[in-house]
Scaffold this active site. Sequence first.
Site, mmCIF file in Angstrom:
data_model
loop_
_atom_site.group_PDB
_atom_site.id
_atom_site.type_symbol
_atom_site.label_atom_id
_atom_site.label_comp_id
_atom_site.label_asym_id
_atom_site.label_seq_id
_atom_site.Cartn_x
_atom_site.Cartn_y
_atom_site.Cartn_z
ATOM 1 N N ALA A 119 48.909 32.984 5.036
ATOM 2 C CA ALA A 119 49.978 33.124 4.046
ATOM 3 C C ALA A 119 51.329 32.818 4.685
ATOM 4 C CB ALA A 119 49.970 34.533 3.458
ATOM 5 N N TYR A 120 51.571 33.367 5.854
ATOM 6 C CA TYR A 120 52.824 33.132 6.560
ATOM 7 C C TYR A 120 52.969 31.658 6.923
ATOM 8 C CZ TYR A 120 56.325 33.535 10.314
ATOM 9 O OH TYR A 120 57.432 33.388 11.111
ATOM 10 N N ALA A 121 51.915 31.083 7.514
ATOM 11 C CA ALA A 121 51.974 29.688 7.955
ATOM 12 C C ALA A 121 52.196 28.741 6.788
ATOM 13 C CB ALA A 121 50.689 29.329 8.699
#
Length: 243
Positions: free
Chosen positions: A151-153
């Site tokens: 999700a962050y990437a």
Amino acid sequence: MNVHYDFSGQTVVVVGAASGIGRSVAIACHEAGATVAALDIDAKGLASLPGGSLHKHVLDIADSTAVQRVVETILVATGRLDGVILTSAIQVRTMIDELSNDEWQRHLDVNLSGVFYFLRAVIPIMKRQRSGAIVAFTSGLASNGWPGAAAYAATKAGIIGLVKSAAHELRPYGVRINALSPGLVATPVFLNSATAEELEMYERSLGISSPDEVAPTLMHLISDGASTISGNVVERRLIPRAC
């Protein structure tokens, strides 16, 4: 060789100023003479910042209405926006098949949509001024990935496309925008998401920077010294330590 920045008469907005890199650069710009608008969802962290020409606004960057309102408030108070540094982010490590809709959406809302909301609010102001510089944060994980960091990437990869497109739109107006990939930095986002084994491995191999070490790069990117730099992904890379 010593480098000194003079931001007297300039207004710099720092989003994510309560801790980490945002806090360091907000204080550094304030010490360089800028009127600084420090924004964060963390009211307690903001309250511990110095006062003077450093103005504090509690903001959830994922709230588009609140973003528009605070930008208008800052403009009324200062008359202009010269630099905008967008450091806000969340990172919760969860494997893809265990990610809930809510957790996925919150990453999108804070890390990507929030940056878009801020750009949409400040770009008309900078276009009218025909000047200004913006820095948004991406990450090495945008291209490398990491277990549990999908999700962050994904949001950090989205920042790159957003910044590069904005740079084309802003060039005719003399406004610049870049993305910074700060590398391994001892921020709450990194320290609270990485495992103890990761931290030990990084410390042995690459080393981990302090937030204060990133502030000069950000100050350069919003300064006149970077007047020809726009649409770039600037990566801070440490030289690997000898084994």
